[in-house]
Design a protein around this motif. Structure first.
Motif, PDB file in Angstrom:
ATOM      1  N   GLN A 132       6.937  17.066  11.309  1.00 18.32           N
ATOM      2  CA  GLN A 132       6.490  18.102  12.231  1.00 18.32           C
ATOM      3  C   GLN A 132       6.502  19.447  11.513  1.00 18.32           C
ATOM      4  O   GLN A 132       7.499  19.846  10.920  1.00 18.32           O
ATOM      5  N   ARG A 133       5.370  20.142  11.566  1.00 19.49           N
ATOM      6  CA  ARG A 133       5.267  21.463  10.963  1.00 19.49           C
ATOM      7  C   ARG A 133       5.983  22.486  11.830  1.00 19.49           C
ATOM      8  O   ARG A 133       6.348  22.212  12.973  1.00 19.49           O
ATOM      9  N   SER A 134       6.127  23.683  11.282  1.00 20.22           N
ATOM     10  CA  SER A 134       6.820  24.749  12.018  1.00 20.22           C
ATOM     11  C   SER A 134       6.046  25.190  13.262  1.00 20.22           C
ATOM     12  O   SER A 134       6.637  25.686  14.211  1.00 20.22           O
ATOM     13  N   ASP A 135       4.708  24.965  13.260  1.00 18.20           N
ATOM     14  CA  ASP A 135       3.925  25.336  14.442  1.00 18.20           C
ATOM     15  C   ASP A 135       3.926  24.233  15.513  1.00 18.20           C
ATOM     16  O   ASP A 135       3.290  24.368  16.555  1.00 18.20           O
ATOM     17  N   GLY A 136       4.623  23.117  15.265  1.00 15.72           N
ATOM     18  CA  GLY A 136       4.750  22.063  16.265  1.00 15.72           C
ATOM     19  C   GLY A 136       3.798  20.911  16.086  1.00 15.72           C
ATOM     20  O   GLY A 136       3.941  19.885  16.747  1.00 15.72           O
ATOM     21  N   THR A 137       2.789  21.023  15.216  1.00 12.41           N
ATOM     22  CA  THR A 137       1.867  19.916  15.004  1.00 12.41           C
ATOM     23  C   THR A 137       2.536  18.816  14.177  1.00 12.41           C
ATOM     24  O   THR A 137       3.395  19.089  13.343  1.00 12.41           O
ATOM     25  N   ILE A 138       2.114  17.596  14.405  1.00  8.91           N
ATOM     26  CA  ILE A 138       2.665  16.454  13.689  1.00  8.91           C
ATOM     27  C   ILE A 138       1.633  15.988  12.690  1.00  8.91           C
ATOM     28  O   ILE A 138       0.463  15.795  13.012  1.00  8.91           O
ATOM     29  N   CYS A 139       2.077  15.775  11.448  1.00 14.78           N
ATOM     30  CA  CYS A 139       1.186  15.350  10.362  1.00 14.78           C
ATOM     31  C   CYS A 139       1.743  14.108   9.703  1.00 14.78           C
ATOM     32  O   CYS A 139       2.906  13.772   9.836  1.00 14.78           O
ATOM     33  N   ALA A 140       0.900  13.446   8.962  1.00 11.76           N
ATOM     34  CA  ALA A 140       1.300  12.274   8.173  1.00 11.76           C
ATOM     35  C   ALA A 140       0.908  12.544   6.733  1.00 11.76           C
ATOM     36  O   ALA A 140      -0.185  13.015   6.440  1.00 11.76           O
ATOM     37  N   ALA A 141       1.831  12.262   5.828  1.00 20.33           N
ATOM     38  CA  ALA A 141       1.580  12.420   4.391  1.00 20.33           C
ATOM     39  C   ALA A 141       2.344  11.345   3.639  1.00 20.33           C
ATOM     40  O   ALA A 141       3.253  10.704   4.191  1.00 20.33           O
ATOM     41  N   ARG A 142       1.966  11.145   2.395  1.00 21.02           N
ATOM     42  CA  ARG A 142       2.688  10.165   1.595  1.00 21.02           C
ATOM     43  C   ARG A 142       4.139  10.552   1.458  1.00 21.02           C
ATOM     44  O   ARG A 142       4.464  11.725   1.296  1.00 21.02           O
ATOM     45  N   CYS A 143       4.987   9.575   1.512  1.00 25.12           N
ATOM     46  CA  CYS A 143       6.436   9.837   1.404  1.00 25.12           C
ATOM     47  C   CYS A 143       6.818  10.176  -0.020  1.00 25.12           C
ATOM     48  O   CYS A 143       6.266   9.744  -0.957  1.00 25.12           O
TER      49      CYS A 143
ATOM     50  N   GLY B 187       0.819  -1.207   0.000  1.00 21.69           N
ATOM     51  CA  GLY B 187       0.000   0.000   0.000  1.00 21.69           C
ATOM     52  C   GLY B 187       0.850   1.253   0.000  1.00 21.69           C
ATOM     53  O   GLY B 187       2.082   1.208  -0.010  1.00 21.69           O
ATOM     54  N   ALA B 188       0.179   2.381   0.007  1.00 26.84           N
ATOM     55  CA  ALA B 188       0.885   3.654   0.042  1.00 26.84           C
ATOM     56  C   ALA B 188       1.603   3.797   1.384  1.00 26.84           C
ATOM     57  O   ALA B 188       1.073   3.436   2.425  1.00 26.84           O
ATOM     58  N   ARG B 189       2.792   4.319   1.346  1.00 30.12           N
ATOM     59  CA  ARG B 189       3.574   4.509   2.562  1.00 30.12           C
ATOM     60  C   ARG B 189       3.418   5.953   3.030  1.00 30.12           C
ATOM     61  O   ARG B 189       3.412   6.866   2.229  1.00 30.12           O
TER      62      ARG B 189
END
Length: 94
Positions: free
Chosen positions: A83-94, A76-78
């Motif tokens: 971590q964004r500059s505002d400190g939040t953590i996100c997940a996106a396709r590599c 599947g997609a990986r």
């Protein structure tokens, strides 16, 4: 006659457990194990002509079938975490 009934019960149990798999990879592993166990049992019986050979062939076939079934599953997609500059953590396709 009891040996035949126990073999049939074992095959039904494996089939039921394979149907409970959650992901496609787990389903393919379960199906591969079931088919491998059947083929291994037949090969073990043909080679050794006794119960011990049949059981050993079924075990080896189930293991090999599960490995092949797992390896044949599409990847599947990986996703990567960042971590964004505002400190939040996100997940996106590599």
């Amino acid at each position: 006659m009891n040996a035949i009934k126990s073999k049939i019960a074992f095959c039904l149990l494996v089939a039921v457990l394979a149907g409970c798999a959650a992901t496609e990879q787990e389903q393919l592993a379960g199906t591969g194990a079931l088919v491998g166990a059947g083929v291994g049992a037949l090969a073990g019986q043909a080679i050794g002509r006794n119960t011990r050979s049949t059981v050993a062939g079924a075990g080896a076939g189930a293991l090999l079938g599960a490995v092949v079934g797992t390896a044949s599953a599409p990847q599947g997609a990986r996703y990567c975490r960042f971590q964004r500059s505002d400190g939040t953590i996100c997940a996106a396709r590599c």
